[in-house]
Write a protein that holds these residues in place. Structure first.
Motif, mmCIF file in Angstrom:
data_model
loop_
_atom_site.group_PDB
_atom_site.id
_atom_site.type_symbol
_atom_site.label_atom_id
_atom_site.label_comp_id
_atom_site.label_asym_id
_atom_site.label_seq_id
_atom_site.Cartn_x
_atom_site.Cartn_y
_atom_site.Cartn_z
ATOM 1 N N ARG A 40 0.834 -1.210 0.000
ATOM 2 C CA ARG A 40 0.000 0.000 0.000
ATOM 3 C C ARG A 40 0.869 1.261 0.000
ATOM 4 O O ARG A 40 0.591 2.226 -0.716
ATOM 5 N N ALA A 41 1.923 1.247 0.798
ATOM 6 C CA ALA A 41 2.798 2.427 0.873
ATOM 7 C C ALA A 41 3.506 2.659 -0.459
ATOM 8 O O ALA A 41 3.595 3.789 -0.940
ATOM 9 N N ARG A 42 3.987 1.596 -1.079
ATOM 10 C CA ARG A 42 4.682 1.747 -2.363
ATOM 11 C C ARG A 42 3.745 2.286 -3.435
ATOM 12 O O ARG A 42 4.156 3.060 -4.294
ATOM 13 N N GLN A 43 2.479 1.848 -3.396
ATOM 14 C CA GLN A 43 1.514 2.353 -4.383
ATOM 15 C C GLN A 43 1.320 3.856 -4.219
ATOM 16 O O GLN A 43 1.206 4.589 -5.205
ATOM 17 N N ARG A 44 1.268 4.328 -2.966
ATOM 18 C CA ARG A 44 1.113 5.775 -2.746
ATOM 19 C C ARG A 44 2.301 6.524 -3.352
ATOM 20 O O ARG A 44 2.150 7.567 -3.964
ATOM 21 N N ILE A 45 3.508 5.974 -3.159
ATOM 22 C CA ILE A 45 4.704 6.640 -3.690
ATOM 23 C C ILE A 45 4.668 6.601 -5.227
ATOM 24 O O ILE A 45 4.973 7.594 -5.898
ATOM 25 N N PHE A 46 4.251 5.470 -5.783
ATOM 26 C CA PHE A 46 4.121 5.352 -7.245
ATOM 27 C C PHE A 46 3.155 6.421 -7.770
ATOM 28 O O PHE A 46 3.465 7.133 -8.737
#
Lengths: 206, 81
Positions: A188-194
Motif C-alpha cells: 500500500r505504501a509503495r503504491q502511494r509513492i508510485f
C-alpha cells in the motif's frame, strides 16, 4: 549489508555505551533515533512517540549492561521502543486500528475496469533511476510530504523495511504484525509513492 | 488467467521475490503480453528504490539535543549513586 567492519564498529559502540561514555551516546542517538521514532509512530501520535523515544534512551543506560548481542543493536533498540509503546497502549486501553483487508490503494483500484484490465494505465514510464530522480530537489521534497501523509502503520513498515533495511521477520516482530499484513502495509505504501511520482513526473505538481 | 488487477495486487511480492514459482511464471507470461503492466512493475520498482535511496530519515536535531540532555542527567545521577 552487515559487514565484519560494521560489526566491529557496533561492538566498539556497545562497549562504550556500557561504560557510560557520553560521546558514544551522542553518536548512538543520532544513528538510531530516527528508526526508533518510526517504530513509535506506528503506535502513537508524533508528540507521544518523541516522549517514548526519549524515555527509551534513559532505560537503555541500564539495559545495555545486559545486552548480549543475540540481535543487532538496532533491532534490540527497536524492540525496546515497540514493547514500551505496547505497554503504554495497554495501560491506556487504546487499540491500534489497522485495515488489512484491501491490498490495492483505492485510487489505483479505480484504474481497472470490471474485467480487471487497465482502464487508466500508467501514464508514463519512470525512465530514470531512483538516484537520478532524487537529484530533483522538488521531487525529494514532494516525497517527504507524501511520506509524512502516509498512515502511520504504512510509514513505519516502509521506514523499517526500506530505509532501515530490517529483515521482514524483524519488522513483523518489532511491529507485532503478521507476515501477510506486513506485505499489505508495504504494498500500500509503495503504491502511494508510485501515484505521487506519476503525478509529479507528469505535471511537476506535488 | 491472471489479469492486470490481479498482478497489481501482488506486484510488491513479485518485486521482492516473495511469490511461489507458479505465480512468478504467471506474472512473467502476463508481462510479456501487457505493456501497461510492464510499465506498472517498472514504475513500482523505481518507487521502491526511491524509498531506499531517500534520506528522509534524518533525525530532528532539536529532539536529539533533548535526548542528549536527558542521557547526560541520567548518567550524572548514576555516577552519584
Amino acid at each position: 549489508m552487515n559487514t565484519a567492519l560494521q560489526k566491529d564498529a557496533e561492538h566498539t559502540l556497545i562497549v562504550a555505551l556500557q561504560q557510560g561514555d557520553a560521546a558514544a551516546y551522542e553518536k548512538a542517538v543520532r544513528e538510531y533515533s530516527s528508526g526508533m521514532l518510526a517504530v513509535a509512530r506506528f503506535y502513537m501520535d508524533a508528540a507521544s512517540a518523541e516522549d517514548i523515544v526519549q524515555d527509551c534512551w534513559v532505560t537503555v543506560i541500564d539495559a545495555i549492561e545486559k545486552f548480549e548481542s543475540r540481535s543487532g543493536l538496532k533491532t534490540w533498540l527497536h524492540r525496546i521502543v515497540a514493547n514500551r509503546c505496547k505497554n503504554k497502549l495497554r495501560s491506556n486501553k487504546r487499540e491500534v486500528n489497522t485495515d488489512f483487508s484491501e491490498t490495492l490503494d483505492p485510487e489505483l483500484a479505480n484504474r481497472f475496469n470490471a474485467s480487471r484490465r487497465w482502464q487508466q494505465p500508467p501514464r508514463l514510464r519512470f525512465d530514470e533511476s531512483a538516484d537520478v530522480l532524487l537529484e530533483n530537489g522538488a521531487l525529494s521534497d514532494c516525497l517527504d510530504k507524501h511520506l509524512s501523509a502516509l498512515p502511520e502503520n504504512q510509514r513505519s513498515a516502509l521506514m523499517l523495511y526500506e530505509a532501515h533495511q530490517h529483515k521482514s521477520e524483524d519488522v513483523c516482530n518489532i511491529l507485532d504484525v503478521s507476515a501477510s499484513n506486513l506485505r499489505v502495509l508495504l504494498h500500500r505504501a509503495r503504491q502511494r509513492i508510485f501515484l505521487m511520482v506519476e503525478t509529479f513526473q507528469e505535471s511537476g505538481e506535488c | 488467467m491472471l489479469m492486470c488487477k490481479d498482478l497489481a495486487e501482488i506486484a510488491s511480492d513479485y518485486i521482492d521475490g516473495e511469490l511461489a514459482t507458479s505465480q512468478n511464471l504467471a506474472i512473467r507470461m502476463h508481462l510479456m503480453m501487457c505493456r501497461h503492466c510492464r510499465s506498472f512493475i517498472g514504475n513500482l520498482r523505481v518507487s521502491t528504490d526511491l524509498m531506499q535511496a531517500h534520506s528522509s530519515v534524518a533525525p530532528d536535531e532539536a529532539l536529539m539535543r533533548r535526548i542528549d540532555q536527558r542521557i547526560a542527567e541520567a548518567l550524572a545521577a548514576r555516577k552519584k549513586d
